[in-house]
Design a protein around this motif. Structure first.
Motif, PDB file in Angstrom:
ATOM      1  N   LEU A   5      15.758  32.195 -58.870  1.00 48.64           N
ATOM      2  CA  LEU A   5      16.286  31.610 -60.113  1.00 48.64           C
ATOM      3  C   LEU A   5      15.514  32.153 -61.305  1.00 48.64           C
ATOM      4  CD1 LEU A   5      16.630  27.786 -59.219  1.00 48.64           C
ATOM      5  CD2 LEU A   5      18.461  29.506 -59.312  1.00 48.64           C
ATOM      6  N   ASP A   6      16.225  32.820 -62.202  1.00 48.36           N
ATOM      7  CA  ASP A   6      15.585  33.218 -63.460  1.00 48.36           C
ATOM      8  C   ASP A   6      15.470  31.988 -64.347  1.00 48.36           C
ATOM      9  OD1 ASP A   6      15.331  35.876 -62.808  1.00 48.36           O
ATOM     10  OD2 ASP A   6      17.341  36.392 -63.565  1.00 48.36           O
ATOM     11  N   ARG A   7      14.694  32.112 -65.418  1.00 49.10           N
ATOM     12  CA  ARG A   7      14.590  30.996 -66.365  1.00 49.10           C
ATOM     13  C   ARG A   7      15.985  30.607 -66.853  1.00 49.10           C
ATOM     14  NH1 ARG A   7       9.741  29.793 -65.096  1.00 49.10           N
ATOM     15  NH2 ARG A   7       8.166  31.248 -65.817  1.00 49.10           N
ATOM     16  N   GLY A   8      16.247  29.315 -66.826  1.00 50.12           N
ATOM     17  CA  GLY A   8      17.543  28.823 -67.316  1.00 50.12           C
ATOM     18  C   GLY A   8      18.593  28.783 -66.223  1.00 50.12           C
ATOM     19  N   GLN A   9      18.295  29.372 -65.046  1.00 47.13           N
ATOM     20  CA  GLN A   9      19.294  29.342 -63.971  1.00 47.13           C
ATOM     21  C   GLN A   9      19.092  28.116 -63.088  1.00 47.13           C
ATOM     22  OE1 GLN A   9      19.012  33.162 -61.968  1.00 47.13           O
ATOM     23  NE2 GLN A   9      20.749  33.871 -63.173  1.00 47.13           N
ATOM     24  N   TRP A  10      20.138  27.776 -62.365  1.00 48.55           N
ATOM     25  CA  TRP A  10      20.099  26.594 -61.511  1.00 48.55           C
ATOM     26  C   TRP A  10      20.854  26.887 -60.219  1.00 48.55           C
ATOM     27  CZ3 TRP A  10      24.722  24.450 -59.949  1.00 48.55           C
ATOM     28  CH2 TRP A  10      25.852  24.938 -60.627  1.00 48.55           C
ATOM     29  N   ARG A  11      20.648  26.010 -59.227  1.00 49.41           N
ATOM     30  CA  ARG A  11      21.452  26.053 -58.006  1.00 49.41           C
ATOM     31  C   ARG A  11      21.476  24.655 -57.403  1.00 49.41           C
ATOM     32  NH1 ARG A  11      18.412  25.372 -53.514  1.00 49.41           N
ATOM     33  NH2 ARG A  11      16.413  26.439 -53.221  1.00 49.41           N
ATOM     34  N   TYR A  12      22.458  24.421 -56.510  1.00 48.70           N
ATOM     35  CA  TYR A  12      22.481  23.156 -55.786  1.00 48.70           C
ATOM     36  C   TYR A  12      21.362  23.159 -54.759  1.00 48.70           C
ATOM     37  CZ  TYR A  12      27.112  22.403 -57.708  1.00 48.70           C
ATOM     38  OH  TYR A  12      28.147  22.212 -58.565  1.00 48.70           O
ATOM     39  N   LEU A  62       9.288  17.296 -68.140  1.00 49.20           N
ATOM     40  CA  LEU A  62       8.370  18.392 -68.451  1.00 49.20           C
ATOM     41  C   LEU A  62       8.374  18.506 -69.975  1.00 49.20           C
ATOM     42  CD1 LEU A  62       9.398  21.174 -65.867  1.00 49.20           C
ATOM     43  CD2 LEU A  62       7.402  19.666 -65.778  1.00 49.20           C
ATOM     44  N   ASP A  63       7.240  18.882 -70.550  1.00 47.30           N
ATOM     45  CA  ASP A  63       7.197  19.053 -72.003  1.00 47.30           C
ATOM     46  C   ASP A  63       8.154  20.161 -72.418  1.00 47.30           C
ATOM     47  OD1 ASP A  63       5.207  17.155 -72.030  1.00 47.30           O
ATOM     48  OD2 ASP A  63       3.574  18.629 -72.087  1.00 47.30           O
ATOM     49  N   LYS A  64       8.509  20.149 -73.698  1.00 46.16           N
ATOM     50  CA  LYS A  64       9.471  21.138 -74.210  1.00 46.16           C
ATOM     51  C   LYS A  64       9.015  22.571 -73.934  1.00 46.16           C
ATOM     52  CE  LYS A  64      11.833  21.992 -78.574  1.00 46.16           C
ATOM     53  NZ  LYS A  64      11.952  21.551 -79.971  1.00 46.16           N
ATOM     54  N   ASN A  65       7.697  22.813 -73.998  1.00 49.44           N
ATOM     55  CA  ASN A  65       7.242  24.194 -73.777  1.00 49.44           C
ATOM     56  C   ASN A  65       6.740  24.429 -72.343  1.00 49.44           C
ATOM     57  OD1 ASN A  65       4.943  22.709 -74.000  1.00 49.44           O
ATOM     58  ND2 ASN A  65       3.930  24.032 -75.496  1.00 49.44           N
ATOM     59  N   THR A  66       6.938  23.461 -71.454  1.00 49.63           N
ATOM     60  CA  THR A  66       6.584  23.680 -70.039  1.00 49.63           C
ATOM     61  C   THR A  66       7.790  24.290 -69.330  1.00 49.63           C
ATOM     62  OG1 THR A  66       5.044  21.821 -70.042  1.00 49.63           O
ATOM     63  CG2 THR A  66       5.809  22.564 -67.898  1.00 49.63           C
ATOM     64  N   LEU A  67       7.488  25.184 -68.382  1.00 54.00           N
ATOM     65  CA  LEU A  67       8.537  25.925 -67.681  1.00 54.00           C
ATOM     66  C   LEU A  67       8.628  25.448 -66.236  1.00 54.00           C
ATOM     67  CD1 LEU A  67       7.072  29.406 -68.702  1.00 54.00           C
ATOM     68  CD2 LEU A  67       8.818  28.121 -69.952  1.00 54.00           C
ATOM     69  N   GLY A  68       9.674  25.903 -65.564  1.00 56.62           N
ATOM     70  CA  GLY A  68       9.684  25.802 -64.113  1.00 56.62           C
ATOM     71  C   GLY A  68      10.551  24.729 -63.513  1.00 56.62           C
ATOM     72  N   LEU A  69      10.129  24.297 -62.331  1.00 60.28           N
ATOM     73  CA  LEU A  69      10.977  23.492 -61.444  1.00 60.28           C
ATOM     74  C   LEU A  69      11.305  22.110 -62.009  1.00 60.28           C
ATOM     75  CD1 LEU A  69      12.351  22.715 -58.833  1.00 60.28           C
ATOM     76  CD2 LEU A  69      10.138  22.603 -57.733  1.00 60.28           C
ATOM     77  N   MET A  70      12.599  21.901 -62.151  1.00 69.07           N
ATOM     78  CA  MET A  70      13.091  20.606 -62.616  1.00 69.07           C
ATOM     79  C   MET A  70      14.201  20.202 -61.665  1.00 69.07           C
ATOM     80  SD  MET A  70      13.278  19.242 -66.136  1.00 69.07           S
ATOM     81  CE  MET A  70      12.718  17.677 -65.518  1.00 69.07           C
ATOM     82  N   LEU A  71      14.129  18.960 -61.215  1.00 66.63           N
ATOM     83  CA  LEU A  71      15.197  18.437 -60.363  1.00 66.63           C
ATOM     84  C   LEU A  71      16.136  17.616 -61.239  1.00 66.63           C
ATOM     85  CD1 LEU A  71      16.407  17.688 -57.560  1.00 66.63           C
ATOM     86  CD2 LEU A  71      14.762  15.809 -57.492  1.00 66.63           C
ATOM     87  N   LEU A  72      17.429  17.870 -61.110  1.00 64.28           N
ATOM     88  CA  LEU A  72      18.436  17.094 -61.833  1.00 64.28           C
ATOM     89  C   LEU A  72      19.302  16.407 -60.789  1.00 64.28           C
ATOM     90  CD1 LEU A  72      19.518  19.875 -64.346  1.00 64.28           C
ATOM     91  CD2 LEU A  72      17.992  17.981 -64.819  1.00 64.28           C
ATOM     92  N   THR A  73      19.576  15.138 -61.004  1.00 67.64           N
ATOM     93  CA  THR A  73      20.406  14.413 -60.036  1.00 67.64           C
ATOM     94  C   THR A  73      21.123  13.264 -60.736  1.00 67.64           C
ATOM     95  OG1 THR A  73      20.397  13.265 -57.903  1.00 67.64           O
ATOM     96  CG2 THR A  73      18.513  12.857 -59.324  1.00 67.64           C
ATOM     97  N   ASN A 100      15.438  26.120 -63.144  1.00 64.22           N
ATOM     98  CA  ASN A 100      14.217  26.769 -63.620  1.00 64.22           C
ATOM     99  C   ASN A 100      14.197  26.599 -65.138  1.00 64.22           C
ATOM    100  OD1 ASN A 100      12.116  28.398 -64.381  1.00 64.22           O
ATOM    101  ND2 ASN A 100      12.685  30.116 -63.055  1.00 64.22           N
ATOM    102  N   LYS A 101      13.438  25.603 -65.584  1.00 64.89           N
ATOM    103  CA  LYS A 101      13.479  25.229 -67.011  1.00 64.89           C
ATOM    104  C   LYS A 101      12.830  26.305 -67.886  1.00 64.89           C
ATOM    105  CE  LYS A 101      11.660  21.804 -70.265  1.00 64.89           C
ATOM    106  NZ  LYS A 101      11.058  22.829 -71.082  1.00 64.89           N
TER     107      LYS A 101
END
Ligand code: URA
Length: 232
Positions: A213-220, A102-113, A66-67
């Motif tokens: 997920l709060d902002r800045g949190q992640w999960r698998y 996502l832009d620097k000031n955009t929030l939310g769902l980001m997939l990392l792989t 959660n970006k």
């Protein structure tokens, strides 16, 4: 592959935590207590249990984040913190990268792989993967604005593909795109003489931002989510 590498690649623990767990007899390999963290194992055939939890080895790692605002969608940046820095240290070393930007000031769902093929497929223009964003704008949106946004507007010489806009009030709503041009939504709102004041990605293909997920949190991602992504 080394046992400690296999376990750490799943992100459950760092190599030093794994070494200490092995030393205290808390790791088993095919039911037998492991004696050495650097023993060789076949990750596709072996049954490893780390501190009571079975280790599910995957060649690649998939993370939902959660970006928060202020982080750039990159692996390195000279000036600003990157989304990778929101992960624990051991996950910063396994080649993860953001799947899309996502832009620097955009929030939310980001997939990392670190699965380049899947990422490439999800981002390819011909895949038309749908992404939904919650937005707020500075001025009320009219029915005519929404109709224009939905059928396509000119953003610097490019006419955007048809999309869907759902109103949640005259200054907020959800927009679903099946393409991803640089600053697309901001430019689309400018094309109808408006301005984005809040932008949050709430879904990406089959994935929906986990409300736990709060902002800045992640999960698998779980196995079902990974399978859905790979079907896309
Ligand atoms: N559109 C934008 O303008 N910014 C984003 O971050 C994503 C989509």
């Amino acid at each position: 592959m080394r046992l400690d590498k296999m376990i750490s690649s799943t992100g459950v623990a760092s190599r030093s935590q794994i070494s200490s767990a092995v030393r205290s007899g808390r790791v088993t390999v095919d039911g037998v207590v492991a004696r050495k963290a650097d023993m060789q194992v076949d990750p596709d055939a072996v049954r490893v249990v780390y501190c009571g939890t079975p280790v599910c080895y995957r060649k690649f790692t998939y993370i939902m984040l959660n970006k928060p605002e202020g982080y750039v969608s990159a692996t390195e940046d000279g000036k600003s913190p990157t989304v990778i820095e929101l992960l624990p240290e051991e996950l910063q070393k396994i080649g993860l990268f953001p799947c899309g930007r996502l832009d620097k000031n955009t929030l939310g769902l980001m997939l990392l792989t670190n699965d380049g093929d899947t990422s490439h497929r999800l981002l390819a223009p011909k895949s038309h993967v749908a992404k939904t964003y919650a937005f707020r704008v500075k001025f009320p949106l009219s029915e005519a604005d929404v109709a224009a946004l939905e059928s396509g507007v000119d953003i610097g010489g490019y006419i955007t593909a048809p999309c869907t806009v759902v109103f949640d009030g005259e200054r907020e709503g959800r927009i679903t795109l099946t393409e991803g041009k640089y600053h697309q939504i901001k430019l689309m709102m400018e094309a109808v003489h408006n301005q984005i004041t809040y932008l949050e990605r709430v879904s990406f293909g089959p994935l929906t931002l986990d409300p736990a997920l709060d902002r800045g949190q992640w999960r698998y991602l779980d196995g079902r989510e990974i399978a859905l992504l790979q079907k896309k």
